[in-house]
Design a protein around this motif. Structure first.
Motif, PDB file in Angstrom:
ATOM      1  N   THR A   1       0.814  -1.203   0.000  1.00 19.01           N
ATOM      2  CA  THR A   1       0.000   0.000   0.000  1.00 19.01           C
ATOM      3  C   THR A   1       0.852   1.258   0.000  1.00 19.01           C
ATOM      4  N   ILE A   2       2.018   1.222   0.668  1.00 22.09           N
ATOM      5  CA  ILE A   2       2.896   2.387   0.694  1.00 22.09           C
ATOM      6  C   ILE A   2       3.315   2.767  -0.726  1.00 22.09           C
ATOM      7  N   VAL A   3       3.850   1.794  -1.464  1.00 25.16           N
ATOM      8  CA  VAL A   3       4.314   2.076  -2.825  1.00 25.16           C
ATOM      9  C   VAL A   3       3.139   2.446  -3.722  1.00 25.16           C
ATOM     10  N   TYR A   4       2.037   1.735  -3.554  1.00 30.89           N
ATOM     11  CA  TYR A   4       0.824   2.036  -4.313  1.00 30.89           C
ATOM     12  C   TYR A   4       0.410   3.488  -4.117  1.00 30.89           C
ATOM     13  N   ALA A   5       0.414   3.927  -2.849  1.00 30.38           N
ATOM     14  CA  ALA A   5      -0.016   5.292  -2.542  1.00 30.38           C
ATOM     15  C   ALA A   5       0.925   6.332  -3.133  1.00 30.38           C
ATOM     16  N   VAL A   6       2.234   6.099  -2.969  1.00 35.11           N
ATOM     17  CA  VAL A   6       3.216   7.091  -3.412  1.00 35.11           C
ATOM     18  C   VAL A   6       3.235   7.227  -4.930  1.00 35.11           C
TER      19      VAL A   6
ATOM     20  N   THR B   1     -16.346  10.028  -3.014  1.00 38.94           N
ATOM     21  CA  THR B   1     -15.590  10.081  -4.263  1.00 38.94           C
ATOM     22  C   THR B   1     -16.341  10.861  -5.332  1.00 38.94           C
ATOM     23  N   ASN B   2     -17.618  10.600  -5.477  1.00 38.03           N
ATOM     24  CA  ASN B   2     -18.410  11.276  -6.503  1.00 38.03           C
ATOM     25  C   ASN B   2     -18.576  12.757  -6.201  1.00 38.03           C
ATOM     26  N   MET B   3     -18.876  13.100  -4.945  1.00 41.82           N
ATOM     27  CA  MET B   3     -19.092  14.495  -4.563  1.00 41.82           C
ATOM     28  C   MET B   3     -17.816  15.310  -4.658  1.00 41.82           C
ATOM     29  N   ALA B   4     -16.672  14.680  -4.388  1.00 39.98           N
ATOM     30  CA  ALA B   4     -15.409  15.410  -4.429  1.00 39.98           C
ATOM     31  C   ALA B   4     -14.969  15.723  -5.857  1.00 39.98           C
ATOM     32  N   THR B   5     -15.364  14.879  -6.819  1.00 38.09           N
ATOM     33  CA  THR B   5     -14.862  15.045  -8.187  1.00 38.09           C
ATOM     34  C   THR B   5     -15.873  15.633  -9.167  1.00 38.09           C
ATOM     35  N   GLU B   6     -17.112  15.843  -8.736  1.00 29.53           N
ATOM     36  CA  GLU B   6     -18.128  16.245  -9.702  1.00 29.53           C
ATOM     37  C   GLU B   6     -17.899  17.636 -10.276  1.00 29.53           C
ATOM     38  N   GLN B   7     -17.128  18.486  -9.607  1.00 27.59           N
ATOM     39  CA  GLN B   7     -16.848  19.820 -10.118  1.00 27.59           C
ATOM     40  C   GLN B   7     -15.447  19.941 -10.709  1.00 27.59           C
ATOM     41  N   VAL B   8     -14.751  18.804 -10.875  1.00 29.87           N
ATOM     42  CA  VAL B   8     -13.410  18.822 -11.454  1.00 29.87           C
ATOM     43  C   VAL B   8     -13.526  18.709 -12.961  1.00 29.87           C
ATOM     44  N   ASP B   9     -12.873  19.614 -13.690  1.00 31.05           N
ATOM     45  CA  ASP B   9     -12.899  19.570 -15.145  1.00 31.05           C
ATOM     46  C   ASP B   9     -12.219  18.294 -15.633  1.00 31.05           C
ATOM     47  N   ASP B  10     -12.734  17.740 -16.737  1.00 31.08           N
ATOM     48  CA  ASP B  10     -12.186  16.492 -17.266  1.00 31.08           C
ATOM     49  C   ASP B  10     -10.717  16.625 -17.656  1.00 31.08           C
ATOM     50  N   ALA B  11     -10.261  17.828 -17.935  1.00 28.91           N
ATOM     51  CA  ALA B  11      -8.849  18.019 -18.261  1.00 28.91           C
ATOM     52  C   ALA B  11      -7.953  17.645 -17.094  1.00 28.91           C
ATOM     53  N   TYR B  12      -8.497  17.669 -15.878  1.00 34.58           N
ATOM     54  CA  TYR B  12      -7.732  17.337 -14.683  1.00 34.58           C
ATOM     55  C   TYR B  12      -8.240  16.046 -14.041  1.00 34.58           C
ATOM     56  N   ALA B  13      -8.917  15.202 -14.833  1.00 36.99           N
ATOM     57  CA  ALA B  13      -9.481  13.967 -14.299  1.00 36.99           C
ATOM     58  C   ALA B  13      -8.400  13.064 -13.715  1.00 36.99           C
ATOM     59  N   ALA B  14      -7.274  12.917 -14.437  1.00 38.61           N
ATOM     60  CA  ALA B  14      -6.206  12.045 -13.949  1.00 38.61           C
ATOM     61  C   ALA B  14      -5.627  12.576 -12.640  1.00 38.61           C
ATOM     62  N   ASP B  15      -5.455  13.898 -12.554  1.00 41.71           N
ATOM     63  CA  ASP B  15      -4.908  14.488 -11.330  1.00 41.71           C
ATOM     64  C   ASP B  15      -5.838  14.271 -10.138  1.00 41.71           C
ATOM     65  N   ALA B  16      -7.138  14.494 -10.351  1.00 45.42           N
ATOM     66  CA  ALA B  16      -8.095  14.333  -9.263  1.00 45.42           C
ATOM     67  C   ALA B  16      -8.183  12.878  -8.825  1.00 45.42           C
ATOM     68  N   SER B  17      -8.260  11.954  -9.792  1.00 42.37           N
ATOM     69  CA  SER B  17      -8.325  10.535  -9.453  1.00 42.37           C
ATOM     70  C   SER B  17      -7.078  10.100  -8.698  1.00 42.37           C
ATOM     71  N   GLY B  18      -5.923  10.527  -9.180  1.00 40.08           N
ATOM     72  CA  GLY B  18      -4.675  10.154  -8.514  1.00 40.08           C
ATOM     73  C   GLY B  18      -4.586  10.704  -7.107  1.00 40.08           C
ATOM     74  N   ALA B  19      -5.005  11.975  -6.920  1.00 37.02           N
ATOM     75  CA  ALA B  19      -4.949  12.569  -5.582  1.00 37.02           C
ATOM     76  C   ALA B  19      -5.881  11.853  -4.605  1.00 37.02           C
ATOM     77  N   LEU B  20      -7.105  11.558  -5.040  1.00 36.61           N
ATOM     78  CA  LEU B  20      -8.057  10.887  -4.159  1.00 36.61           C
ATOM     79  C   LEU B  20      -7.596   9.478  -3.802  1.00 36.61           C
ATOM     80  N   LEU B  21      -7.132   8.727  -4.797  1.00 36.92           N
ATOM     81  CA  LEU B  21      -6.686   7.363  -4.530  1.00 36.92           C
ATOM     82  C   LEU B  21      -5.425   7.346  -3.676  1.00 36.92           C
ATOM     83  N   THR B  22      -4.535   8.314  -3.894  1.00 41.15           N
ATOM     84  CA  THR B  22      -3.324   8.392  -3.075  1.00 41.15           C
ATOM     85  C   THR B  22      -3.677   8.608  -1.613  1.00 41.15           C
ATOM     86  N   VAL B  23      -4.569   9.549  -1.369  1.00 36.61           N
ATOM     87  CA  VAL B  23      -4.957   9.840   0.018  1.00 36.61           C
ATOM     88  C   VAL B  23      -5.657   8.643   0.650  1.00 36.61           C
TER      89      VAL B  23
END
Length: 470
Positions: free
Chosen positions: A68-73, A389-411
């Motif tokens: 999980t450590i490596v996965y998160a980082v 997960t849905n409420m946190a990302t619903e206002q994120v532009d699709d151009a930053y979808a990868a960044d938002a997904s990565g940040a949420l999964l990392t945390v």
């Protein structure tokens, strides 16, 4: 409102796209299932691994948390790789690495080798898994996205059910702990073949680079914090451990400065401030740090308690966790179907249910039906995390979808690491110094406290969404 980054096909191509989209969802969710299965099947096997490899408490924690450590980082970097070089390529390469290192885990001759392969497994999962949420976010909108995220939540909890049950069945048959890894190798190989045929080709070519300096400083900050927590108890909390944890705070500050420097030079940082400024992201990150911390701690300590203090078989231990995982899945699947007016208060209410259920779990440390009921309430309470997960990302532009997904999964993954390393250390320390019931009650109070803090953060998330809707 988010803007779709995908081009719509001609009208005549719509039916073919719908069919491909369903197959796409099936393949990526099966990959998600494999990664979750890997985490939870190991939880059940920890007492057997301890006996066979003569692992220390710190060794067991690293076997569970090392993945999980490596996965998160590496999650954000994995999301960036998909954005730059193509989601299909990133998913398949990550799955290949994951499958090969799973074979290595099954053949590992020592605790050290097993920990090393677990780290490599985490790297494969980090390459594969960010593509799942990113593809869902880019290909599904509105109610369809909610349904897809509900299925994603069901797959996560389904991996927990199968992981606990299958691990118990295999160990109960006397196959040994190695089989819990080896059984996943042919599954990974078959999924590679299916994925190569089913995943649509994409060109990548996303914005910016991989931000190696951000990755280096974030990795250092996480390791400086987690390693002394895992090793400190058995080494009698040496001075270097306290210095390391203090330096981790400094290194997190360095990471923030590095990200600002990368942004100022026109680069693309690991964590883009524009993503964090999206409504709902900050409180969502708080909830997804604290909630999964209780979850990781619960799974780790429960296996040790049920098989150690209560002397249950691995199969019986796995079955005790099934009500919890089923409740988690049911809530995740039903949430998108609820009226919008009920979805917002559902999130804080989930943690209102989970916190006292953790205390009840400590009081029911002797096992039996009451223990199963309390674990089911915990699963039902934490099932609202799909809503987060849905409420946190619903206002994120699709151009930053990868960044938002990565940040949420990392945390989320860092939360699980923190739960295993802190509450897990507390459980092992109390078990050795006092009775098993004292250890269960002490860790139950700690998990309840984390759940209360998660609930407080979720109040801000629910309020933020209410204001946006108004």
């Amino acid at each position: 409102m988010t803007q779709s980054a995908a081009l719509s096909p001609p009208l005549a191509a719509q039916p073919e796209r719908a069919k491909a989209s369903g197959l796409l969802l099936a393949v990526i969710l099966l990959g998600q299932f494999l990664a979750v299965l890997n985490v939870n099947i190991v939880n059940v096997a920890t007492p057997t691994i301890e006996a066979d490899l003569r692992s220390s408490g710190a060794g067991l924690q690293m076997i569970v948390a090392g993945y999980t450590i490596v996965y998160a980082v590496l999650l954000i970097t994995g999301a960036r790789v998909g954005d730059l070089f193509g989601y299909r390529r990133a998913f398949l390469y990550g799955l290949a690495l994951f499958t090969l290192t799973t074979l290595g885990c099954g053949l590992a001759p020592s605790t050290g080798a097993l920990v090393g392969f677990r780290f490599a497994q985490g790297a494969g999962a980090a390459m594969m898994m960010p593509q799942v949420l990113t593809l869902i976010q880019r290909n599904y909108q509105g109610p369809a996205r909610g349904r897809a995220l509900g299925l994603w939540s069901a797959v996560v909890s389904g991996g927990i059910v199968v992981g606990q049950a299958l691990g118990g069945i295999l160990l109960g048959l006397g196959a040994g702990w190695r089989i819990v890894f080896l059984v996943m190798v042919p599954i990974g190989a078959l999924l590679l073949v299916a994925g190569a045929r089913a995943l649509p080709a994409d060109q990548g070519g996303g914005r910016g680079g991989l931000d190696p300096w951000g990755l280096l400083t974030l990795s250092a900050a996480v390791l400086l914090f987690v390693v002394p927590l895992v090793l400190g108890r058995e080494l009698h909390w040496p001075l270097w451990g306290w210095i390391s944890m203090a330096l981790s705070v400094v290194m997190f500050g360095v990471f923030v400065r590095v990200e600002r420097w990368v942004t100022g030079r026109g680069g693309r940082p690991l964590v883009d401030a524009r993503v964090l400024r999206a409504p709902g992201m900050r409180p969502g990150l708080g909830v997804l740090l604290l909630g999964p911390a209780t979850w990781g701690a619960f799974l780790f300590t429960s296996a040790l308690h049920l098989q150690g203090e209560l002397h249950l078989s691995p199969f019986a231990s796995g079955m005790m966790m099934v009500p919890c995982a089923v409740a988690f899945a049911v809530v995740g699947l039903l949430w998108p179907r609820l009226p919008a007016g009920l979805q917002r208060p559902l999130v804080p209410f989930g943690y209102v249910v989970a916190a006292p259920a953790y205390v009840g779990l400590g009081l029911a440390a002797g096992g039996g039906a009451l223990y199963a009921v309390m674990s089911a309430l915990i699963g039902a309470g934490l099932g609202v995390q799909v809503a987060v997960t849905n409420m946190a990302t619903e206002q994120v532009d699709d151009a930053y979808a990868a960044d938002a997904s990565g940040a949420l999964l990392t945390v989320m993954q860092l939360g699980q690491v923190i739960g295993v390393s802190t509450v897990g250390t507390l459980f092992i320390s109390l078990s050795q110094a006092h009775s098993g019931s004292s250890a269960s009650m002490g860790t139950a109070i700690a998990m309840a406290t984390l759940a209360v803090l998660a609930g407080l953060c979720s109040l801000f998330l629910a309020r933020r969404r209410a204001l946006n809707v108004a």
